[in-house]
Design a protein around this motif. Sequence first.
Motif, PDB file in Angstrom:
ATOM      1  N   SER B   4      38.819 -24.141 -88.874  1.00  0.00           N
ATOM      2  CA  SER B   4      39.916 -24.063 -87.914  1.00  0.00           C
ATOM      3  C   SER B   4      40.410 -22.629 -87.762  1.00  0.00           C
ATOM      4  CB  SER B   4      41.061 -24.981 -88.351  1.00  0.00           C
ATOM      5  OG  SER B   4      41.581 -24.545 -89.584  1.00  0.00           O
ATOM      6  N   THR B   5      40.377 -21.841 -88.862  1.00  0.00           N
ATOM      7  CA  THR B   5      40.824 -20.453 -88.724  1.00  0.00           C
ATOM      8  C   THR B   5      39.799 -19.636 -87.972  1.00  0.00           C
ATOM      9  OG1 THR B   5      40.128 -20.311 -91.006  1.00  0.00           O
ATOM     10  CG2 THR B   5      42.488 -20.133 -90.553  1.00  0.00           C
ATOM     11  N   ALA B   6      38.517 -20.039 -88.142  1.00  0.00           N
ATOM     12  CA  ALA B   6      37.479 -19.256 -87.489  1.00  0.00           C
ATOM     13  C   ALA B   6      37.571 -19.381 -85.977  1.00  0.00           C
ATOM     14  CB  ALA B   6      36.104 -19.737 -87.964  1.00  0.00           C
ATOM     15  N   ALA B   8      40.274 -19.550 -84.311  1.00  0.00           N
ATOM     16  CA  ALA B   8      41.463 -18.882 -83.767  1.00  0.00           C
ATOM     17  C   ALA B   8      41.041 -17.737 -82.863  1.00  0.00           C
ATOM     18  CB  ALA B   8      42.326 -18.368 -84.905  1.00  0.00           C
ATOM     19  N   SER B   9      41.662 -17.652 -81.715  1.00  0.00           N
ATOM     20  CA  SER B   9      41.233 -16.658 -80.749  1.00  0.00           C
ATOM     21  C   SER B   9      41.575 -15.258 -81.229  1.00  0.00           C
ATOM     22  CB  SER B   9      41.933 -16.914 -79.413  1.00  0.00           C
ATOM     23  OG  SER B   9      43.315 -16.824 -79.615  1.00  0.00           O
ATOM     24  N   ALA B  10      40.735 -14.306 -80.840  1.00  0.00           N
ATOM     25  CA  ALA B  10      40.974 -12.923 -81.228  1.00  0.00           C
ATOM     26  C   ALA B  10      42.221 -12.406 -80.523  1.00  0.00           C
ATOM     27  CB  ALA B  10      39.762 -12.070 -80.856  1.00  0.00           C
ATOM     28  N   VAL B  11      42.971 -11.571 -81.231  1.00  0.00           N
ATOM     29  CA  VAL B  11      44.179 -11.017 -80.628  1.00  0.00           C
ATOM     30  C   VAL B  11      43.768  -9.925 -79.646  1.00  0.00           C
ATOM     31  CG1 VAL B  11      46.285  -9.744 -81.075  1.00  0.00           C
ATOM     32  CG2 VAL B  11      45.529 -11.506 -82.668  1.00  0.00           C
ATOM     33  N   GLN B  13      43.557  -6.628 -77.656  1.00  0.00           N
ATOM     34  CA  GLN B  13      44.039  -5.283 -77.943  1.00  0.00           C
ATOM     35  C   GLN B  13      44.077  -4.485 -76.650  1.00  0.00           C
ATOM     36  OE1 GLN B  13      42.489  -2.891 -80.878  1.00  0.00           O
ATOM     37  NE2 GLN B  13      43.496  -4.024 -82.508  1.00  0.00           N
ATOM     38  N   PRO B 317      52.178 -11.371 -78.139  1.00  0.00           N
ATOM     39  CA  PRO B 317      52.333 -12.806 -78.399  1.00  0.00           C
ATOM     40  C   PRO B 317      52.440 -13.055 -79.895  1.00  0.00           C
ATOM     41  CG  PRO B 317      50.096 -12.273 -77.695  1.00  0.00           C
ATOM     42  CD  PRO B 317      50.913 -11.035 -77.526  1.00  0.00           C
ATOM     43  N   PRO B 319      51.829 -14.491 -83.402  1.00  0.00           N
ATOM     44  CA  PRO B 319      50.659 -15.176 -83.937  1.00  0.00           C
ATOM     45  C   PRO B 319      51.003 -16.625 -84.262  1.00  0.00           C
ATOM     46  CG  PRO B 319      51.478 -13.558 -85.500  1.00  0.00           C
ATOM     47  CD  PRO B 319      52.265 -13.404 -84.246  1.00  0.00           C
ATOM     48  N   VAL B 320      50.154 -17.526 -83.879  1.00  0.00           N
ATOM     49  CA  VAL B 320      50.445 -18.950 -84.086  1.00  0.00           C
ATOM     50  C   VAL B 320      50.096 -19.327 -85.516  1.00  0.00           C
ATOM     51  CG1 VAL B 320      49.802 -21.284 -83.401  1.00  0.00           C
ATOM     52  CG2 VAL B 320      50.057 -19.501 -81.683  1.00  0.00           C
ATOM     53  N   GLU B 321      51.033 -19.991 -86.186  1.00  0.00           N
ATOM     54  CA  GLU B 321      50.778 -20.411 -87.561  1.00  0.00           C
ATOM     55  C   GLU B 321      49.743 -21.522 -87.552  1.00  0.00           C
ATOM     56  OE1 GLU B 321      50.794 -19.577 -90.916  1.00  0.00           O
ATOM     57  OE2 GLU B 321      52.824 -18.988 -90.427  1.00  0.00           O
ATOM     58  N   ASP B 322      48.742 -21.359 -88.406  1.00  0.00           N
ATOM     59  CA  ASP B 322      47.667 -22.326 -88.455  1.00  0.00           C
ATOM     60  C   ASP B 322      48.083 -23.470 -89.356  1.00  0.00           C
ATOM     61  OD1 ASP B 322      45.277 -23.671 -89.006  1.00  0.00           O
ATOM     62  OD2 ASP B 322      44.734 -22.190 -90.527  1.00  0.00           O
TER      63      ASP B 322
END
Lengths: 563, 335
Positions: B4-6, B8-11, B13, B317, B319-322
């Motif tokens: 699920s963490t993998a 996660a969309s890249a932030v 830049q 934005p 960061p969304v807590e996983d």
Amino acid sequence: MNDVVEIRDLTVSFATDAGQVQAVDGVSLSVHPGEVLAVVGESGSGKTVTAKTILGLLPETARVRGAVVLSSKDGTTEGDVVTMSGARLRQVRGRDAAMVFQEPSTALNPVYPVGWQIIEGLRAHGKYTKAEARAKAIDVMRRVGIPDPEERIDHYPHQFSGGQKQRIVIAQALILDPGVIVADEPTTALDVTVQAEILDLLRRCRDEFGAAVVLITHNMGVVADLADRVAVMYQGKLVEQAPVRELFATPREPYTQQLLAAVPRIGEGLARAHERAARRADDWAQQTPVVQAHDLRIVYPGRFRRPDFVAVDGVDLAIRPGEVLGLVGESGSGKTTIGRAMAGLTRVSGGSLQVLGVELRGVHERDFRPVRGRIGFVFQDPATSFNPLLTIAECVAEPLVVHGRAENPADARTRVDELLEAVQLPKAFGARFPHELSGGQRQRASLARALALDPELLIADEPTSALDVSVQARVLDLFDELHRELGFAALFISHDLAVVDMLADRIAVLHHGKLVEEGTGDEVLGSPRDPYTQRLLASLPVPDPVEQAGRRAEWERLRAAEA
Amino acid sequence: MAASTATASAVPQRSRLARLPVVAQLRQSVGLQRGMLVGGLVLTGIFLLTAAFAPVLAPYGYAQLRDASGSFGAQQPPSAEHLLGTTVGGYDVLSRVIWGARTAFLVIVVAVVASILVGVLLGLISGYFGGWLDRIMVMIADAIYAFPSLLLAIVLAIVISGGQSSMWGGIFAAALSITVIFIPQYLRVTRSEVIRIKSEAFVESARVIGAGHVRIMTRHVLRNSTRTLPLILTLNASEAILTLAGLGFLGFGIEPTAAAEWGYDLNKSLSDVTAGIWWTSVFPGLAIVLVVLGLTLVGESLNDLADPRLRKRAAGPEPVEDLGVELPEQQEGER
């Protein structure tokens, strides 16, 4: 009777540089007269924003849609807070709805006596003579449990303790006898033993003053103790609403189930501790301890002729290889100071503290530096413990570079990737900067950094207190897993007995710098000997309304016995 | 969980260009603030271009008194040969104004670079170690503050140049005397930042790791405490020009044969003003005013933009807590 607050399809969004951010999304909620409604959720779930709209306290950048109908206590007037004019809003605030803030030390103005601040509400809402107002304020102070209100009404906020200050903030809210009190995390800034008293007072607000309470909290124990009905919020949406016993017994939504499962409960960790104890070699008790403190004293010198502050006073403790010692205490008990002293961040002023064979009393940095590689440290706030200009990979590589295991961060990359994998972060996160990670991810990276050199001793100073419950559960699980694999000795510092219980082999309880009790989890949690430990245990609300009701009776008995 | 963490969309830049100091602020700014910044940047740009291309732009040399058709003549009014006229010493005003930009630029660069190097280093040491060393340094810095800066510059100009007035001698005399005045500013700003950063958890975590003082100072403290320097830098640049012009005006400047200097020209044109010869004083004076104005505008607007109370914060934005929570399908659909 009418509901005191009725929120209909409330949507709140904030205008930021990054565009519109939706904080609350279509929430409908009502507060019945004389009930305690708990709004629970993790940080960013929109619970505080929802509650603040009841008093019209949102900043100017907020855009509100929907309706928040606030009725007065007797049900004669009602109005929509969202569309109300400033003058009407001022009329309604304090009379129909009042607020109790999280941090009592900042909610009171330090330059006015508390009585003046309580009376301020009266002055804003009608004509009272000085004597009348004073009499009313003294009365309300007595009812919230401030002793000698006639005298203490002229005292200033700094002359009160944290718990008393919160009582005064509640008195301020109660003076106009409002129909609803919005309490925004009213006990988060307080110690557990004080928290129990404030919760008791909030219960009396409902029973004696007949006010409805909207309780915003993330602590499920507090909810179980106080609430009648619970509303669960997640990402701005209302997930579930149910009476408290029903919610804890049969949560319907997966999110609620997951949230409840993540809450640490006392006694959960005992099985794990037994398992670890069984696995140890027979001569384990005879092994040289990693840390040995004897009559440890740490004193902060006083300034300007104030007396010295004794943070740690005659503490004896030992941590053997592979053992996790949980150190519990309230704020100011000296638990963090002991952890910092072990890491060589605070000077030892008396007694003896041996860490990995080095005597820390009067040690020179030069002699201690080689030992530092064998100690890992996890800080409380993951947000500030990373250099904001370095990437996560560079931060994690730092110990390797400092101790000469790698030439530069790029050279250490293989080991860094291993470490990130060990703490369950994807490799790609190494290229990110600390602010691009969430709190839980950052704390995991922080664990990776602490473990980079395979330390023999890990010191964790409240590593989960800045995290939400479900994230906390994951970090604690990870900690346990890593401990099983790597077998380091650890000092785990926390104010939360339930958290310590999950991980620790032995628990030490600190009170005012003194070690009041030490023993295995069975001993300390099962049959505490010291009255302070007993009180601490009884004050801790458990996340189960049925059980908590029984515990509350026990707590009241203990308190009556003390008085 | 790893899966699920993998996902996660890249932030996202922002591009490297957009994160450069001045460019980033320009993008942030709006309204009047943007106008000020753009105006300042244009003036500063003209100044820099003039300094860089002085040999091309100037019709004559800064010390040129005659050309093929003979001597220029003193105090000639503006004409086709001399667009801005000539000075009392017989120099071409336009050429000297253009060449003067070069001198001013060199003085600014030497002064600012020297004072940053010394001031930041001293501030870092002073703030990081504290104690008696810190107290002595702050005391000296305060003492320097107490002097009128121009007076100090005059004394130092005499000490440094020893009466010489070659081009580089003059430039260094002016620049270094300005340096001494600016060092306390950099020292104090860096020191207060260092003291703040020193107590941050990440510095403590570096100490716990076992990093030495030098490593902590350079890698962890220094880079985090230099954020405000660009602001003082631009403001100081304009102050450096004023001090240089002041020195020149009082006669401690550079000889006209060594380099063109606006302050010196103003000094020589003093008597012209009463005689109705306006062109000798107006143009060097205008050059000083415009350059100072440009640099100050840039500095002030950068200063405003750096203060979150004066500008709206550009928040990325959150960061969304996983949480690892799988919401039921129908809820996903509603969103």
